[in-house]
Motif scaffolding. Structure first.
Motif, PDB file in Angstrom:
ATOM      1  N   LEU A  73      -1.784  -6.631  15.113  1.00  0.00           N
ATOM      2  CA  LEU A  73      -1.455  -5.950  13.866  1.00  0.00           C
ATOM      3  C   LEU A  73      -2.694  -5.273  13.276  1.00  0.00           C
ATOM      4  CD1 LEU A  73       0.687  -8.846  12.373  1.00  0.00           C
ATOM      5  CD2 LEU A  73       1.549  -6.721  13.389  1.00  0.00           C
ATOM      6  N   HIS A  74      -2.513  -4.051  12.815  1.00  0.00           N
ATOM      7  CA  HIS A  74      -3.612  -3.265  12.244  1.00  0.00           C
ATOM      8  C   HIS A  74      -3.163  -2.772  10.878  1.00  0.00           C
ATOM      9  CE1 HIS A  74      -7.249  -0.907  12.184  1.00  0.00           C
ATOM     10  NE2 HIS A  74      -6.597   0.244  12.122  1.00  0.00           N
ATOM     11  N   LEU A  75      -3.540  -3.529   9.828  1.00  0.00           N
ATOM     12  CA  LEU A  75      -3.135  -3.253   8.450  1.00  0.00           C
ATOM     13  C   LEU A  75      -4.327  -2.666   7.712  1.00  0.00           C
ATOM     14  CD1 LEU A  75      -0.576  -3.840   6.591  1.00  0.00           C
ATOM     15  CD2 LEU A  75      -1.910  -5.787   5.730  1.00  0.00           C
ATOM     16  N   ILE A  76      -4.159  -1.459   7.157  1.00  0.00           N
ATOM     17  CA  ILE A  76      -5.293  -0.785   6.533  1.00  0.00           C
ATOM     18  C   ILE A  76      -5.023  -0.525   5.049  1.00  0.00           C
ATOM     19  CG2 ILE A  76      -5.979   0.259   8.719  1.00  0.00           C
ATOM     20  CD1 ILE A  76      -4.823   2.894   7.710  1.00  0.00           C
ATOM     21  N   PRO A  77      -6.104  -0.372   4.268  1.00  0.00           N
ATOM     22  CA  PRO A  77      -5.953  -0.080   2.837  1.00  0.00           C
ATOM     23  C   PRO A  77      -5.397   1.322   2.610  1.00  0.00           C
ATOM     24  CG  PRO A  77      -8.174  -0.863   3.351  1.00  0.00           C
ATOM     25  CD  PRO A  77      -7.519  -0.542   4.656  1.00  0.00           C
ATOM     26  N   PHE A  78      -4.811   1.508   1.439  1.00  0.00           N
ATOM     27  CA  PHE A  78      -4.338   2.822   1.012  1.00  0.00           C
ATOM     28  C   PHE A  78      -4.457   2.902  -0.507  1.00  0.00           C
ATOM     29  CE2 PHE A  78      -0.835   0.015   0.420  1.00  0.00           C
ATOM     30  CZ  PHE A  78      -0.040   0.539  -0.591  1.00  0.00           C
ATOM     31  N   ARG A  79      -4.405   4.115  -1.036  1.00  0.00           N
ATOM     32  CA  ARG A  79      -4.463   4.294  -2.489  1.00  0.00           C
ATOM     33  C   ARG A  79      -3.046   4.165  -3.044  1.00  0.00           C
ATOM     34  NH1 ARG A  79      -7.148   9.656  -4.298  1.00  0.00           N
ATOM     35  NH2 ARG A  79      -6.913   8.653  -6.345  1.00  0.00           N
ATOM     36  N   GLY A  80      -2.740   3.029  -3.592  1.00  0.00           N
ATOM     37  CA  GLY A  80      -1.400   2.775  -4.077  1.00  0.00           C
ATOM     38  C   GLY A  80      -1.035   3.631  -5.281  1.00  0.00           C
ATOM     39  N   LEU A  81       0.200   4.110  -5.295  1.00  0.00           N
ATOM     40  CA  LEU A  81       0.759   4.738  -6.490  1.00  0.00           C
ATOM     41  C   LEU A  81       1.427   3.646  -7.310  1.00  0.00           C
ATOM     42  CD1 LEU A  81       2.615   8.012  -5.402  1.00  0.00           C
ATOM     43  CD2 LEU A  81       0.418   7.805  -6.559  1.00  0.00           C
ATOM     44  N   ARG A  82       1.033   3.551  -8.590  1.00  0.00           N
ATOM     45  CA  ARG A  82       1.622   2.515  -9.429  1.00  0.00           C
ATOM     46  C   ARG A  82       2.021   3.096 -10.788  1.00  0.00           C
ATOM     47  NH1 ARG A  82      -1.307  -1.325 -11.163  1.00  0.00           N
ATOM     48  NH2 ARG A  82      -3.400  -0.496 -10.748  1.00  0.00           N
ATOM     49  N   VAL A  93       3.286   9.202 -15.396  1.00  0.00           N
ATOM     50  CA  VAL A  93       4.120   8.001 -15.312  1.00  0.00           C
ATOM     51  C   VAL A  93       3.687   7.153 -14.120  1.00  0.00           C
ATOM     52  CG1 VAL A  93       6.485   7.169 -14.954  1.00  0.00           C
ATOM     53  CG2 VAL A  93       6.050   9.127 -16.449  1.00  0.00           C
ATOM     54  N   LEU A  94       3.398   7.815 -13.012  1.00  0.00           N
ATOM     55  CA  LEU A  94       2.806   7.175 -11.840  1.00  0.00           C
ATOM     56  C   LEU A  94       1.404   7.736 -11.663  1.00  0.00           C
ATOM     57  CD1 LEU A  94       5.742   7.417  -9.259  1.00  0.00           C
ATOM     58  CD2 LEU A  94       4.812   5.296 -10.205  1.00  0.00           C
ATOM     59  N   ALA A  95       0.493   6.895 -11.178  1.00  0.00           N
ATOM     60  CA  ALA A  95      -0.874   7.359 -10.937  1.00  0.00           C
ATOM     61  C   ALA A  95      -1.447   6.613  -9.736  1.00  0.00           C
ATOM     62  CB  ALA A  95      -1.751   7.131 -12.162  1.00  0.00           C
ATOM     63  N   PRO A  96      -2.274   7.286  -8.934  1.00  0.00           N
ATOM     64  CA  PRO A  96      -2.887   6.606  -7.784  1.00  0.00           C
ATOM     65  C   PRO A  96      -4.060   5.746  -8.219  1.00  0.00           C
ATOM     66  CG  PRO A  96      -3.593   8.894  -7.871  1.00  0.00           C
ATOM     67  CD  PRO A  96      -2.595   8.724  -8.978  1.00  0.00           C
ATOM     68  N   ASP A  97      -4.232   4.631  -7.510  1.00  0.00           N
ATOM     69  CA  ASP A  97      -5.416   3.812  -7.753  1.00  0.00           C
ATOM     70  C   ASP A  97      -6.667   4.569  -7.309  1.00  0.00           C
ATOM     71  OD1 ASP A  97      -4.133   1.665  -8.907  1.00  0.00           O
ATOM     72  OD2 ASP A  97      -3.794   0.633  -7.001  1.00  0.00           O
ATOM     73  N   ALA A  98      -7.803   4.167  -7.866  1.00  0.00           N
ATOM     74  CA  ALA A  98      -9.044   4.919  -7.664  1.00  0.00           C
ATOM     75  C   ALA A  98      -9.550   4.831  -6.235  1.00  0.00           C
ATOM     76  CB  ALA A  98     -10.113   4.415  -8.634  1.00  0.00           C
ATOM     77  N   GLU A  99      -9.325   3.713  -5.554  1.00  0.00           N
ATOM     78  CA  GLU A  99      -9.838   3.548  -4.199  1.00  0.00           C
ATOM     79  C   GLU A  99      -8.803   2.832  -3.333  1.00  0.00           C
ATOM     80  OE1 GLU A  99     -13.161   0.794  -3.852  1.00  0.00           O
ATOM     81  OE2 GLU A  99     -12.733   0.024  -5.866  1.00  0.00           O
ATOM     82  N   PRO A 100      -8.890   3.025  -2.022  1.00  0.00           N
ATOM     83  CA  PRO A 100      -7.932   2.354  -1.128  1.00  0.00           C
ATOM     84  C   PRO A 100      -8.058   0.837  -1.223  1.00  0.00           C
ATOM     85  CG  PRO A 100      -9.087   4.130   0.008  1.00  0.00           C
ATOM     86  CD  PRO A 100      -9.800   3.913  -1.292  1.00  0.00           C
ATOM     87  N   ALA A 101      -6.935   0.154  -1.090  1.00  0.00           N
ATOM     88  CA  ALA A 101      -6.919  -1.302  -1.178  1.00  0.00           C
ATOM     89  C   ALA A 101      -5.776  -1.856  -0.343  1.00  0.00           C
ATOM     90  CB  ALA A 101      -6.756  -1.743  -2.637  1.00  0.00           C
ATOM     91  N   LEU A 102      -5.928  -3.094   0.083  1.00  0.00           N
ATOM     92  CA  LEU A 102      -4.787  -3.924   0.432  1.00  0.00           C
ATOM     93  C   LEU A 102      -4.370  -4.633  -0.845  1.00  0.00           C
ATOM     94  CD1 LEU A 102      -5.858  -5.586   3.815  1.00  0.00           C
ATOM     95  CD2 LEU A 102      -4.439  -3.546   3.477  1.00  0.00           C
ATOM     96  N   TYR A 103      -3.097  -4.969  -0.968  1.00  0.00           N
ATOM     97  CA  TYR A 103      -2.597  -5.569  -2.199  1.00  0.00           C
ATOM     98  C   TYR A 103      -2.010  -6.946  -1.905  1.00  0.00           C
ATOM     99  CZ  TYR A 103      -3.138  -0.887  -4.104  1.00  0.00           C
ATOM    100  OH  TYR A 103      -3.654   0.324  -4.503  1.00  0.00           O
TER     101      TYR A 103
END
Length: 426
Positions: free
Chosen positions: A12-21, A88-98
């Motif tokens: 499995l290869h799970l990578i960070p991304f900039r989440g929209l929240r 209403v939605l905004a991307p996080d500042a840096e890629p992350a796993l959550y």
């Protein structure tokens, strides 16, 4: 995003991304903008309830309402664009796993949300266990293609060694810190989310997951959609990855529930008449929990189903062995041939009732009470099922054998709307 990816045998290869929240100040509450997964919101009243909970409820993206498919998907894309423009939605500042946690009473589930490298079943990294319906994959593909977004995570499981090492250690350290968000939805589940951005933590997760394979617990149609869209985009690209929630079930076991069938055009009386000579039928007066207990006892002795829709419950078991020999395919493992879903579709739906597996004829419903209520309201037949054990599901998946579609419902399912993935940001 690093889209080079490892070799297929690296797990499995799970990578960070900039989440929209969601931006909390721009919505009524985080709970009011969430939804169950798209395929659990089956009733119109459920859809309307979510739409009225908050004008920005995520259901307006995952189940947009318009006259045509093309209009629905375009509406979702326009809504997503508007919500981003309005803040209403905004991307996080840096890629992350959550790190994502769900809790209700004694039920506790924790896992990691990230972008998972996609792989076909023959690579043996992500194992499907159910067939899919092409028209659903087509609809989900059109929605993802038009929005350029993964709007809700799939639920995948893997089996660790039960110890707090690797990814589990990162999760259990992270939950000691302040979460990005915390909310409680109307079903009584509390939800918390944290971002993992520390390079050492990300490296620890990557090293641990590289030694594992995953089982698709929920989201077969979306996984098939991911693979379809990956084929449409030259590699490397953000479409090489898809949004998932990954759970170590040796640490946080899931519940496995059945998915029931609603035979929209078959009254119970007609269903029972057609069964004569093919099985034993016993009529129970209920209540529903007692009838489901009787089904559990019957399943321990062989294939069994509970029919409902006429105010009573009809327990079907002891199916004719000649019928099963004629109708159940013989070229599959014995564990597959003996599944309730296999027998239901091969023997009863295909041959006894002669009902095609099409949306106008068969609806798939997760909630037992909802299945009974809809059957009684429509004059239809609900076929209530008993859940399959997780070890049976995993063993068949490892053999490369898929179960009949909608055979299982793993849960609790992640709430949709807590974190989204925009492929335009990767």
């Amino acid at each position: 995003m690093n889209t080079t990816g490892p070799a297929a045998n690296e797990g499995l290869h799970l990578i960070p991304f900039r989440g929209l929240r969601y931006v909390p100040d721009r919505v009524g509450s985080l709970a009011a903008v969430t939804s169950p997964p798209y395929d659990v919101v089956v009733r119109p009243d459920g859809l309307h309830h979510l739409e009225s909970a908050d004008p920005h409820n995520i259901v307006r993206l995952i189940l947009p309402q318009a006259a045509t498919s093309e209009a629905r998907h375009r509406q979702a894309a326009d809504t997503l664009r508007d919500w981003l423009a309005e803040g209403v939605l905004a991307p996080d500042a840096e890629p992350a796993l959550y790190v994502y946690e769900q809790r209700r009473g004694d039920m506790l589930q924790r896992g990691l949300i990230g972008a998972l490298r996609l792989s076909p079943p023959d690579e043996g990294v992500v194992l499907p266990h159910e067939d899919v319906m092409p028209h659903v994959v087509e609809d989900r593909a059109a929605l993802m293609r038009t929005t350029a977004a993964n709007l809700e995570p799939l639920l995948l499981t893997y089996r660790g060694n039960g110890n707090a090492i690797g990814a589990t250690a990162v999760i259990e350290r992270t939950i000691l810190t302040a979460p990005l968000l915390s909310t409680t939805t109307e079903d009584g589940f509390s939800h918390r989310l944290w971002a993992v951005t520390d390079p050492a933590d990300l490296a620890g997760v990557a090293a641990d997951l590289a030694g594992h394979q995953a089982l698709i617990a929920d989201g077969h149609h979306r996984w098939a959609t991911y693979l379809r869209l990956r084929r449409e985009h030259p590699a490397p690209s953000p479409w090489d990855y898809g949004l998932v929630l990954l759970i170590d079930t040796s640490r946080y076991p899931l519940q496995v529930r059945a998915i029931h069938r609603l035979l929209n055009q078959l009254p119970v009386a007609d269903a029972l008449a057609a069964l004569k000579g093919s099985c034993r039928v016993r009529t129970l007066d209920g209540p529903l929990p007692a009838a489901m207990d009787a089904l559990a006892v019957a399943v321990s002795e062989g294939n069994a189903f509970l029919l409902a829709g006429d105010g009573r419950y009809h327990l079907v078991d002891r199916l004719d062995q000649d019928l099963l020999a004629r109708t159940v395919p013989a070229d599959r493992p014995a564990a597959w041939r003996s599944l309730d879903a296999t027998v239901l579709h091969s023997a009863l739906l295909d041959h006894v009732w002669e009902i095609p597996d099409a949306p106008e004829h068969i609806s798939y419903i997760h909630d037992t009470e909802a299945a009974v209520e809809q059957a009684e309201r429509r004059g239809a037949t609900a076929v209530l099922m008993h859940p399959v054990r997780e070890e049976v599901v995993r063993d068949l998946a490892r053999q490369g054998v898929t179960m009949p579609r909608k055979s299982t419902s793993f849960g609790p399912k992640p709430a949709t709307g807590l974190v989204l993935r925009s492929l335009a940001l990767d």
